[in-house]
Write a protein that holds these residues in place. Structure first.
Motif, PDB file in Angstrom:
ATOM      1  N   ALA A 122      43.707  17.172  39.816  1.00 46.55           N
ATOM      2  CA  ALA A 122      43.895  18.303  40.740  1.00 46.55           C
ATOM      3  C   ALA A 122      45.166  19.078  40.409  1.00 46.55           C
ATOM      4  CB  ALA A 122      43.928  17.801  42.178  1.00 46.55           C
ATOM      5  N   ALA A 123      46.104  18.419  39.734  1.00 46.75           N
ATOM      6  CA  ALA A 123      47.362  19.096  39.387  1.00 46.75           C
ATOM      7  C   ALA A 123      47.208  19.984  38.150  1.00 46.75           C
ATOM      8  CB  ALA A 123      48.456  18.058  39.154  1.00 46.75           C
ATOM      9  N   LEU A 124      46.099  19.812  37.424  1.00 46.84           N
ATOM     10  CA  LEU A 124      45.849  20.682  36.267  1.00 46.84           C
ATOM     11  C   LEU A 124      45.293  22.013  36.756  1.00 46.84           C
ATOM     12  CD1 LEU A 124      44.022  18.158  33.876  1.00 46.84           C
ATOM     13  CD2 LEU A 124      46.470  18.648  33.998  1.00 46.84           C
ATOM     14  N   ASP A 125      45.319  23.030  35.897  1.00 47.94           N
ATOM     15  CA  ASP A 125      44.689  24.266  36.346  1.00 47.94           C
ATOM     16  C   ASP A 125      43.172  24.144  36.157  1.00 47.94           C
ATOM     17  OD1 ASP A 125      43.794  25.301  33.811  1.00 47.94           O
ATOM     18  OD2 ASP A 125      45.842  25.967  33.396  1.00 47.94           O
ATOM     19  N   ASP A 126      42.423  25.073  36.785  1.00 49.84           N
ATOM     20  CA  ASP A 126      40.972  24.883  36.841  1.00 49.84           C
ATOM     21  C   ASP A 126      40.320  24.927  35.464  1.00 49.84           C
ATOM     22  OD1 ASP A 126      38.599  24.425  38.435  1.00 49.84           O
ATOM     23  OD2 ASP A 126      37.995  26.426  37.813  1.00 49.84           O
ATOM     24  N   LEU A 132      38.153  19.487  30.459  1.00 51.57           N
ATOM     25  CA  LEU A 132      38.232  18.013  30.370  1.00 51.57           C
ATOM     26  C   LEU A 132      36.990  17.380  30.989  1.00 51.57           C
ATOM     27  CD1 LEU A 132      41.852  16.741  31.171  1.00 51.57           C
ATOM     28  CD2 LEU A 132      40.698  16.904  28.966  1.00 51.57           C
ATOM     29  N   ALA A 133      36.570  17.920  32.133  1.00 49.44           N
ATOM     30  CA  ALA A 133      35.393  17.349  32.803  1.00 49.44           C
ATOM     31  C   ALA A 133      34.152  17.510  31.942  1.00 49.44           C
ATOM     32  CB  ALA A 133      35.187  18.012  34.167  1.00 49.44           C
ATOM     33  N   ALA A 163      45.876  19.402  27.904  1.00 50.86           N
ATOM     34  CA  ALA A 163      45.502  18.902  29.232  1.00 50.86           C
ATOM     35  C   ALA A 163      45.635  17.378  29.281  1.00 50.86           C
ATOM     36  CB  ALA A 163      44.069  19.316  29.561  1.00 50.86           C
ATOM     37  N   LEU A 164      45.262  16.717  28.179  1.00 48.81           N
ATOM     38  CA  LEU A 164      45.415  15.257  28.139  1.00 48.81           C
ATOM     39  C   LEU A 164      46.895  14.875  28.170  1.00 48.81           C
ATOM     40  CD1 LEU A 164      42.708  14.054  25.567  1.00 48.81           C
ATOM     41  CD2 LEU A 164      42.848  13.486  27.997  1.00 48.81           C
ATOM     42  N   GLU A 165      47.703  15.650  27.483  1.00 54.58           N
ATOM     43  CA  GLU A 165      49.151  15.370  27.504  1.00 54.58           C
ATOM     44  C   GLU A 165      49.698  15.492  28.925  1.00 54.58           C
ATOM     45  OE1 GLU A 165      51.395  16.255  23.326  1.00 54.58           O
ATOM     46  OE2 GLU A 165      51.019  17.972  24.620  1.00 54.58           O
ATOM     47  N   ARG A 166      49.259  16.552  29.610  1.00 58.11           N
ATOM     48  CA  ARG A 166      49.731  16.745  30.989  1.00 58.11           C
ATOM     49  C   ARG A 166      49.221  15.617  31.884  1.00 58.11           C
ATOM     50  NH1 ARG A 166      48.918  21.990  34.069  1.00 58.11           N
ATOM     51  NH2 ARG A 166      50.323  20.874  35.430  1.00 58.11           N
TER      52      ARG A 166
ATOM     53  N   ALA B  33      44.896   8.184  28.663  1.00 55.78           N
ATOM     54  CA  ALA B  33      44.328   9.153  29.614  1.00 55.78           C
ATOM     55  C   ALA B  33      42.867   9.414  29.283  1.00 55.78           C
ATOM     56  CB  ALA B  33      45.127  10.451  29.561  1.00 55.78           C
ATOM     57  N   ALA B  34      42.565   9.469  27.968  1.00 46.40           N
ATOM     58  CA  ALA B  34      41.185   9.735  27.566  1.00 46.40           C
ATOM     59  C   ALA B  34      40.259   8.602  27.992  1.00 46.40           C
ATOM     60  CB  ALA B  34      41.115   9.923  26.049  1.00 46.40           C
TER      61      ALA B  34
END
Lengths: 178, 272
Positions: A122-126, A132-133, A163-166, B33-34
């Protein structure tokens, strides 16, 4: 997954498709909207639309998963558009009339871990959440995600990486450790 | 069987994702994370998985046995019905849009908009300028409207018919409900519409009623609408739980529930 015959929209074909894709579609939506009740509503919309449109699916034009997740993606976007439309409506009007709390029998530890993941997402942007989803729920390739989002394939890879890093930094250390 | 397929699928995706990560040294440090993402399965939280499957398979069965064109003579047969297919749209898309939107009036002020999404064309319509809007979200669709400036716009809630009737004397309630069902709540909207919620052994039943006055009430259906004549009522039955819509004595009614069937819906409607 055997691709359903688009000329057969009968219950057998649709049932097989539903069983094979329900969890993936639900997970994709849940990662984007977080709330379980909302995810149920949108998942219902997705499969209703899929049933109505199944006859128009053409395997020559692409694989089935991107087709289905295109419907899912539009349904989530519609949801956010509606929220924006109704922004003057009091939050209490959105109470969940159907009472869709998560099943009580799920383990607390598992629940906590999943809640942490949802909170971090939820903290990531949409756009990051969306990509990622798609990557991890739908099993779509970067090329297919690029096609669905209108981004370049290399751009998709960069967004996934960042996004994975975040996400890694947002998750508690023990959750993110392999 | 389903669980097996889900688990196998989940494991395969996790393995694929991780294999890709391991092969790429640039991604290696992100494998935690992945893995979490690839392993995540929230689908056990779904409260609708089984009921939705059942509902959709029934609908698939109905679709197979019912050609869309069969609806046309059925509609023509409803002689007393003011069934009007109209559509007004921008000239650039009107031809295509006319193919998938049909509007039916089941009373002078109650309209059903039938949408065939399989041929729908996505449109980018600007959001209307709304000063203050309200919305009641239910499993049979959302009821919404706008409150005039200076008018109260809050939703008033009541736990008994008597207390709701003090606020809205014209409120009607069914004299018959399926066994085990009782009134749980009445919510009165800024437009003095009322949403009554009845709870019982199966899913909730919803009854929305609003006096039409000079204002049209519009409901949208995304499945084929059947027009039914019953005991002097010209009603629309929208499958998949979205319910029965009719107009009577200047009031527009919507009665629905995800497990409500047509026969029970008419029985409730007749008892109002």
């Amino acid at each position: 997954m055997e691709i359903p015959d688009p000329t057969d929209c009968g219950p057998e074909t649709f049932g097989r498709m539903y069983d094979a894709y329900f969890a993936r579609v639900y997970n994709y939506i849940r990662m984007r909207v977080r709330d379980a009740g909302t995810a149920d509503d949108i998942t219902s919309t997705v499969f209703e639309r899929a049933l109505d449109k199944l006859h128009s699916y053409d395997a020559q034009e692409g694989d089935f998963a991107p087709w289905l997740f295109g419907i899912a993606r539009n349904a989530v976007n519609d949801h956010y558009r509606r929220l924006s439309l109704w922004k003057f409506t009091g939050l209490d009007l959105f109470e969940n009339l159907a009472g869709r709390d998560p099943s009580p029998e799920k383990s607390a530890a598992d629940g906590e871990s999943r809640e942490m993941l949802l909170a971090a997402l939820a903290a990531l942007d949409d756009r990051e959440r969306d990509i990622l989803a798609m990557k991890f729920s739908s099993g779509m390739k970067n090329r297919e995600i690029a096609s669905a989002t209108g981004l370049g394939e290399s751009n998709v890879a960069v967004i996934i990486f960042r996004a994975l890093e975040r996400l890694q930094t947002l998750l508690p250390r023990e959750e993110a450790r392999l | 069987m389903n669980n097996f397929e889900d688990d196998a699928d989940k494991l395969k995706r996790a393995a694929d994702a991780l294999a890709n990560m391991e092969n790429d040294s640039g991604f290696k440090h992100l494998a935690g994370a992945a893995k979490l993402l690839a392993d995540a399965d929230f689908s056990a939280d779904s409260a609708v998985r089984s009921s939705l499957r059942k509902r959709l398979l029934e609908r698939a069965e109905q679709k197979r046995g019912r050609a869309w064109t069969r609806l046309v003579p059925a509609l023509a047969g409803a002689a007393a019905l003011a069934a009007i297919g109209i559509f007004a749209a921008s000239s650039g898309t009107a031809t295509t849009l006319r193919d998938f939107i049909h509007r039916f009036f089941v009373g002078s002020h109650t309209e059903i908009v039938e949408v065939r999404p399989e041929v729908a064309v996505p449109t980018q319509q600007p959001a209307p300028a709304i000063v203050r809007a309200w919305q009641l979200k239910t499993p049979i669709g959302n009821f919404g409207g706008e409150a005039q400036k200076g008018m109260p716009w809050e939703i008033r809630r009541f736990n008994s018919l008597a207390s709701a009737k003090k606020e809205l004397p014209a409120l009607r309630s069914p004299g018959w409900l399926p066994e085990s069902y009782r009134l749980r709540k009445v919510m009165i909207t800024p437009e003095n519409g009322a949403l009554s919620i009845f709870s019982g052994e199966q899913d909730d039943i919803f009854l929305y009623q609003v006096r039409t006055g000079n204002k049209a009430v519009s409901r949208t259906a995304t499945s084929a609408v059947a027009i039914v004549d019953h005991a002097g009522k010209h009603a629309a039955w929208i499958p998949d739980g979205y319910g029965l819509v009719w107009e009577q004595d200047g009031v527009s009614y919507t009665l629905g529930g995800t497990t409500l069937n047509e026969e029970t819906a008419f029985k409730i409607a007749d008892s109002l």
